[in-house]
Write a protein that holds these residues in place. Structure first.
Motif, PDB file in Angstrom:
ATOM      1  N   TRP A   4      32.429  -1.251  42.364  1.00 39.82           N
ATOM      2  CA  TRP A   4      31.045  -0.817  42.420  1.00 39.82           C
ATOM      3  C   TRP A   4      30.994   0.681  42.192  1.00 39.82           C
ATOM      4  CZ3 TRP A   4      27.229   0.856  46.382  1.00 39.82           C
ATOM      5  CH2 TRP A   4      25.935   0.457  46.065  1.00 39.82           C
ATOM      6  N   GLU A   5      30.458   1.114  41.044  1.00 40.85           N
ATOM      7  CA  GLU A   5      30.394   2.521  40.695  1.00 40.85           C
ATOM      8  C   GLU A   5      28.988   2.909  40.257  1.00 40.85           C
ATOM      9  OE1 GLU A   5      33.526   3.898  38.129  1.00 40.85           O
ATOM     10  OE2 GLU A   5      34.925   2.440  38.950  1.00 40.85           O
ATOM     11  N   PRO A   6      28.106   3.176  41.205  1.00 39.81           N
ATOM     12  CA  PRO A   6      26.748   3.569  40.826  1.00 39.81           C
ATOM     13  C   PRO A   6      26.739   4.955  40.197  1.00 39.81           C
ATOM     14  CG  PRO A   6      27.024   3.712  43.206  1.00 39.81           C
ATOM     15  CD  PRO A   6      28.286   3.123  42.650  1.00 39.81           C
ATOM     16  N   THR A   7      25.773   5.167  39.315  1.00 38.69           N
ATOM     17  CA  THR A   7      25.534   6.482  38.727  1.00 38.69           C
ATOM     18  C   THR A   7      24.051   6.791  38.914  1.00 38.69           C
ATOM     19  OG1 THR A   7      24.932   5.618  36.548  1.00 38.69           O
ATOM     20  CG2 THR A   7      27.292   6.072  36.943  1.00 38.69           C
ATOM     21  N   LYS A   8      23.688   8.034  38.713  1.00 43.87           N
ATOM     22  CA  LYS A   8      22.275   8.402  38.809  1.00 43.87           C
ATOM     23  C   LYS A   8      21.451   7.663  37.759  1.00 43.87           C
ATOM     24  CE  LYS A   8      22.918  12.890  40.968  1.00 43.87           C
ATOM     25  NZ  LYS A   8      22.768  14.347  40.847  1.00 43.87           N
ATOM     26  N   GLY A 110      20.704   1.414  49.875  1.00 44.66           N
ATOM     27  CA  GLY A 110      20.147   2.726  49.558  1.00 44.66           C
ATOM     28  C   GLY A 110      20.908   3.858  50.228  1.00 44.66           C
ATOM     29  N   ARG A 111      21.268   3.657  51.475  1.00 44.21           N
ATOM     30  CA  ARG A 111      22.020   4.683  52.207  1.00 44.21           C
ATOM     31  C   ARG A 111      23.394   4.894  51.572  1.00 44.21           C
ATOM     32  NH1 ARG A 111      21.924   2.359  56.972  1.00 44.21           N
ATOM     33  NH2 ARG A 111      19.777   3.000  57.268  1.00 44.21           N
ATOM     34  N   LYS A 112      24.057   3.804  51.218  1.00 43.68           N
ATOM     35  CA  LYS A 112      25.393   3.900  50.619  1.00 43.68           C
ATOM     36  C   LYS A 112      25.333   4.600  49.259  1.00 43.68           C
ATOM     37  CE  LYS A 112      29.767   2.954  50.378  1.00 43.68           C
ATOM     38  NZ  LYS A 112      30.709   3.729  51.164  1.00 43.68           N
ATOM     39  N   VAL A 113      24.361   4.220  48.429  1.00 46.90           N
ATOM     40  CA  VAL A 113      24.228   4.848  47.117  1.00 46.90           C
ATOM     41  C   VAL A 113      23.898   6.329  47.277  1.00 46.90           C
ATOM     42  CG1 VAL A 113      22.894   4.894  44.969  1.00 46.90           C
ATOM     43  CG2 VAL A 113      23.613   2.711  45.940  1.00 46.90           C
ATOM     44  N   SER A 114      23.033   6.641  48.223  1.00 42.09           N
ATOM     45  CA  SER A 114      22.673   8.036  48.473  1.00 42.09           C
ATOM     46  C   SER A 114      23.909   8.859  48.839  1.00 42.09           C
ATOM     47  CB  SER A 114      21.632   8.122  49.590  1.00 42.09           C
ATOM     48  OG  SER A 114      21.395   9.457  49.922  1.00 42.09           O
ATOM     49  N   SER A 171      16.243 -11.230  42.423  1.00 38.51           N
ATOM     50  CA  SER A 171      16.502  -9.987  43.157  1.00 38.51           C
ATOM     51  C   SER A 171      17.920  -9.489  42.874  1.00 38.51           C
ATOM     52  CB  SER A 171      16.318 -10.199  44.651  1.00 38.51           C
ATOM     53  OG  SER A 171      14.986 -10.471  44.963  1.00 38.51           O
ATOM     54  N   GLY A 172      18.851 -10.428  42.787  1.00 36.55           N
ATOM     55  CA  GLY A 172      20.239 -10.069  42.506  1.00 36.55           C
ATOM     56  C   GLY A 172      20.399  -9.404  41.140  1.00 36.55           C
ATOM     57  N   GLN A 173      19.603  -9.860  40.163  1.00 37.74           N
ATOM     58  CA  GLN A 173      19.661  -9.241  38.841  1.00 37.74           C
ATOM     59  C   GLN A 173      19.225  -7.776  38.905  1.00 37.74           C
ATOM     60  OE1 GLN A 173      17.358 -11.735  36.202  1.00 37.74           O
ATOM     61  NE2 GLN A 173      18.777 -13.453  36.407  1.00 37.74           N
ATOM     62  N   LEU A 174      18.253  -7.498  39.753  1.00 34.10           N
ATOM     63  CA  LEU A 174      17.836  -6.112  39.947  1.00 34.10           C
ATOM     64  C   LEU A 174      18.963  -5.287  40.567  1.00 34.10           C
ATOM     65  CD1 LEU A 174      14.162  -6.348  41.245  1.00 34.10           C
ATOM     66  CD2 LEU A 174      14.954  -4.995  39.321  1.00 34.10           C
ATOM     67  N   LEU A 175      19.560  -5.797  41.614  1.00 39.71           N
ATOM     68  CA  LEU A 175      20.628  -5.062  42.309  1.00 39.71           C
ATOM     69  C   LEU A 175      21.822  -4.778  41.401  1.00 39.71           C
ATOM     70  CD1 LEU A 175      20.711  -6.601  45.875  1.00 39.71           C
ATOM     71  CD2 LEU A 175      20.173  -4.239  45.237  1.00 39.71           C
ATOM     72  N   ARG A 176      22.107  -5.703  40.509  1.00 41.68           N
ATOM     73  CA  ARG A 176      23.257  -5.499  39.615  1.00 41.68           C
ATOM     74  C   ARG A 176      23.065  -4.303  38.687  1.00 41.68           C
ATOM     75  NH1 ARG A 176      23.692 -10.924  40.494  1.00 41.68           N
ATOM     76  NH2 ARG A 176      22.425 -11.702  38.788  1.00 41.68           N
TER      77      ARG A 176
END
Length: 179
Positions: A4-8, A110-114, A171-176
């Motif tokens: 899991w590698e979120p970006t801005k 949200g907290r984790k991504v932040s 909802s899962g498609q959004l989170l992905r």
């Protein structure tokens, strides 16, 4: 399993797509398309204003431009508009699952991504200031949901329950988008 590698950029896309879906939810309940929707107007759970401010915050960052909502959030919004006209119980299933999941697991995500990409900034998407805050709003909406469902036939209740899987899929498609 994918790391899991979120970006801005990914997170901004998630927020834009989420806004499209929440706008549809809020427009549907406000439309009066079904008398059952009246109980879900101005609940304190609404997210579009906070999302708009969060998206504007991202766009104030150099080189950040909000993309167009043309993915899973826009598709979910279209789906909700269609289903809301034909089956209030099925729409209300999505309403319940989206808002209640966001108020629980969504805040943790949200907290984790932040922490990972925003130096701990808390977005307004995850804040509830209206109508007594999150817990009071959840309590009122839960009560309204129960009141509305009491008037449903067994078939309508079953249709609502059967829609749960579709709600989690969309909802899962959004989170992905974040990953």
């Amino acid at each position: 399993m994918q790391k899991w590698e979120p970006t801005k950029e990914k997170y901004l896309k998630f927020l834009v797509e989420s806004k499209a879906m929440y706008e549809a939810m809020e427009e549907i309940v406000a439309s009066g398309a079904s008398p059952q929707y009246a109980a879900f107007v101005n609940t304190g759970l609404e997210r579009t204003e906070g999302l708009a401010r969060d998206i504007a915050w991202f766009e104030a960052t150099p080189a950040m431009v909000a993309p167009v909502a043309d993915g899973p959030g826009a598709e979910y919004a279209d789906f909700l508009r269609d289903i809301s006209k034909t089956s209030p119980p099925e729409f209300i299933c999505h309403f319940y699952n989206v808002y209640f999941a966001h108020s629980a697991g969504g805040r943790m995500i949200g907290r984790k991504v932040s922490e990972m990409i925003l130096d701990g900034k808390e977005l307004e998407f995850y804040e509830w200031r209206e109508r007594g805050g999150l817990e009071a709003s959840l309590t009122r909406v839960r009560s309204a949901l129960n009141d509305v469902a009491e008037g449903w036939s067994r078939e309508e209740k079953d249709r609502c329950l059967e829609e749960t899987g579709k709600s989690f899929e969309l909802s899962g498609q959004l989170l992905r988008l974040i990953a």
